[in-house]
Design an enzyme around this catalytic site. Structure first.
Site, PDB file in Angstrom:
ATOM      1  N   GLU A 127       0.842  -1.271   0.011  1.00  0.00           N
ATOM      2  CA  GLU A 127      -0.029   0.086  -0.028  1.00  0.00           C
ATOM      3  C   GLU A 127       0.934   1.162   0.004  1.00  0.00           C
ATOM      4  O   GLU A 127       0.579   2.121   0.730  1.00  0.00           O
ATOM      5  CB  GLU A 127      -0.872   0.197   1.418  1.00  0.00           C
ATOM      6  CG  GLU A 127      -1.882  -1.187   1.123  1.00  0.00           C
ATOM      7  CD  GLU A 127      -2.863  -1.463   2.593  1.00  0.00           C
ATOM      8  OE1 GLU A 127      -2.757  -0.490   3.206  1.00  0.00           O
ATOM      9  OE2 GLU A 127      -3.488  -2.378   2.436  1.00  0.00           O
ATOM     10  N   ASN A 169       2.200  -5.066  -3.021  1.00  0.00           N
ATOM     11  CA  ASN A 169       0.696  -5.378  -2.865  1.00  0.00           C
ATOM     12  C   ASN A 169       0.058  -4.081  -2.767  1.00  0.00           C
ATOM     13  O   ASN A 169       0.570  -3.374  -1.988  1.00  0.00           O
ATOM     14  CB  ASN A 169       0.662  -6.463  -1.688  1.00  0.00           C
ATOM     15  CG  ASN A 169      -0.816  -6.900  -1.420  1.00  0.00           C
ATOM     16  OD1 ASN A 169      -1.351  -7.677  -2.301  1.00  0.00           O
ATOM     17  ND2 ASN A 169      -1.153  -6.887  -0.167  1.00  0.00           N
ATOM     18  N   HIS A 206     -10.243  -5.714  -2.389  1.00  0.00           N
ATOM     19  CA  HIS A 206     -11.377  -5.623  -1.391  1.00  0.00           C
ATOM     20  C   HIS A 206     -12.568  -4.717  -2.238  1.00  0.00           C
ATOM     21  O   HIS A 206     -12.665  -3.508  -2.429  1.00  0.00           O
ATOM     22  CB  HIS A 206     -11.003  -4.664  -0.246  1.00  0.00           C
ATOM     23  CG  HIS A 206      -9.952  -5.541   0.678  1.00  0.00           C
ATOM     24  ND1 HIS A 206     -10.176  -6.436   1.323  1.00  0.00           N
ATOM     25  CD2 HIS A 206      -8.761  -5.512   0.770  1.00  0.00           C
ATOM     26  CE1 HIS A 206      -9.007  -6.933   1.994  1.00  0.00           C
ATOM     27  NE2 HIS A 206      -8.323  -6.311   1.565  1.00  0.00           N
ATOM     28  N   GLU A 235      -6.507 -10.536  -1.225  1.00  0.00           N
ATOM     29  CA  GLU A 235      -7.406 -10.543  -0.008  1.00  0.00           C
ATOM     30  C   GLU A 235      -8.712 -10.291  -0.514  1.00  0.00           C
ATOM     31  O   GLU A 235      -9.361  -9.475   0.104  1.00  0.00           O
ATOM     32  CB  GLU A 235      -6.578  -9.091   0.705  1.00  0.00           C
ATOM     33  CG  GLU A 235      -5.199  -9.130   0.738  1.00  0.00           C
ATOM     34  CD  GLU A 235      -4.777  -7.820   1.806  1.00  0.00           C
ATOM     35  OE1 GLU A 235      -5.579  -7.050   2.098  1.00  0.00           O
ATOM     36  OE2 GLU A 235      -3.604  -7.596   2.120  1.00  0.00           O
ATOM     37  N   ASP A 237     -12.512 -10.033  -0.975  1.00  0.00           N
ATOM     38  CA  ASP A 237     -13.518 -10.098  -0.221  1.00  0.00           C
ATOM     39  C   ASP A 237     -14.551  -9.212  -1.170  1.00  0.00           C
ATOM     40  O   ASP A 237     -14.086  -8.225  -1.537  1.00  0.00           O
ATOM     41  CB  ASP A 237     -13.545  -9.840   1.231  1.00  0.00           C
ATOM     42  CG  ASP A 237     -12.923  -8.538   1.761  1.00  0.00           C
ATOM     43  OD1 ASP A 237     -12.643  -7.700   0.916  1.00  0.00           O
ATOM     44  OD2 ASP A 237     -12.729  -8.611   2.826  1.00  0.00           O
TER      45      ASP A 237
END
Ligand code: G3I
Length: 305
Positions: A127, A169, A206, A235, A237
């Site tokens: 990030e 990432n 996300h 990750e 979701d």
């Protein structure tokens, strides 16, 4: 395949989940995790605050608990994350300059060194770019040590664990049109052209109604892969329920499977109730451990190879 990991394996891919050490005494949780997933990420236990709570005093017990469980069950491990502006230990948060740079490099050597040989891929830097339209680096204490902090982190990780794949990432890098996506792409292209040791790019993925799965996701993943790196959904979701949620999960799975160098998908937790945003019910199993509609859509897509 009748499980996510078996279906993904048919095309040479993995299907992973994040695991929290605090939930490992829940046998429903570990039973589902063991049955369905073959790549394991520690949700918090390998982060900077967890692994170096006091400077140069490393703590690996919770991270080891997850890594040992994974390896004993024949799974692989994604390491998360060596350098990040968030979840820094207190002692690091107000550091700056060369002392911070050296502390970061020492951290990477200590953590990647401890797990050397046990990690499939490390999120070396997490990030590091701003949201919005600037395409700029995120202003953080690490960034203020110099724009080369990211490549310094990758060189240190390569030295500590030469066999691990090294990933950058980030989130909100899914839509090819977004400035943040372009900025990360330009960094990876620059790293590859100068021989900085980067092997992969992680897309956190996300999603929610304000940030849905983009129609051009396949294009984004392919463009990054064409730079000569693997891409991974790290990750995943998706907030929501029912058909709409299931179709978006299918879309992400389809986008990955359309890209040869998309090596696998990890969802960010097992059951909805295990999620960092549980009220969004964003995962593939409900709070009782039942397979949701989205599970079936993902499994069918993985089996459509
Ligand atoms: O363990 C402590 C507990 O002792 C304490 O009583 C409690 C009180 O707040 O906090 C607990 O720690 C929490 C930890 O999760 C474990 O549950 C932290 O406060 C909380 O901030 C932490 O949240 C994690 C978050 O990263 C922190 O940034 C989430 O679990 C984790 O899912 C989330 O994961 C991130 C990825 O690393 C990077 N990408 C985004 C993703 C979602 O935010």
């Amino acid at each position: 395949g009748s499980t996510l990991q078996d279906a993904a394996a048919e095309s040479g891919r993995y299907f992973g989940t994040a695991i929290a050490a605090s939930r490992m005494s829940d046998s429903q949780y570990t039973t589902i995790a063991n049955r369905e997933f073959d790549m394991i990420t520690a949700e918090n236990e390998m982060k900077m605050d967890a692994t170096e709570p006091s400077q140069n005093q490393f703590s690996f017990s919770s991270g080891d608990q997850i890594a040992d469980w994974a390896l004993q069950n024949g799974k692989r491990v994604r390491g998360h994350a060596l350098a990040w502006h968030s979840q820094q230990p207190g002692w690091m948060q107000n550091m700056e300059g060369s002392s911070l740079r050296n502390a970061m490099l020492n951290h990477i050597a200590g953590v990647a060194g401890h797990y050397q040989g046990k990690i499939y891929a490390w999120d070396v830097v997490n990030e590091a770019f701003e949201d919005g339209s600037s395409g700029a680096r995120r202003n953080s204490n690490l960034q203020r040590t110099g724009n080369d902090w990211i490549e310094a982190a990758f060189y240190a990780a390569r030295e500590a664990d030469p066999d691990a794949k090294l990933c950058y990432n980030d989130y909100n890098t899914d839509n090819w049109q977004h400035a943040k996506t372009q900025a990360v792409y330009n960094m990876v292209r620059d790293f590859k052209s100068r021989g900085v040791p980067i092997d992969c790019v992680g897309f956190q993925a996300h999603f929610n109604s304000g940030n849905p799965v983009p129609n051009n996701y396949h294009e984004t993943l392919q463009n990054f892969a064409d730079l000569g790196v693997d891409v991974q959904i790290t990750e995943l979701d998706i907030a929501g329920s029912g058909t709409s949620q299931a179709e978006q999960f299918r879309g992400v799975t389809q986008a990955c499977m359309a890209v040869t160098r998309c090596t696998g998908i990890t969802v960010w937790g097992v059951r909805d109730t295990d999620s960092w945003r549980a009220s969004d019910t964003p995962l593939l199993f409900d709070g009782y451990g039942n397979k949701k509609l989205a599970y079936g859509y993902v499994l069918d897509q993985l089996n459509t190879a």
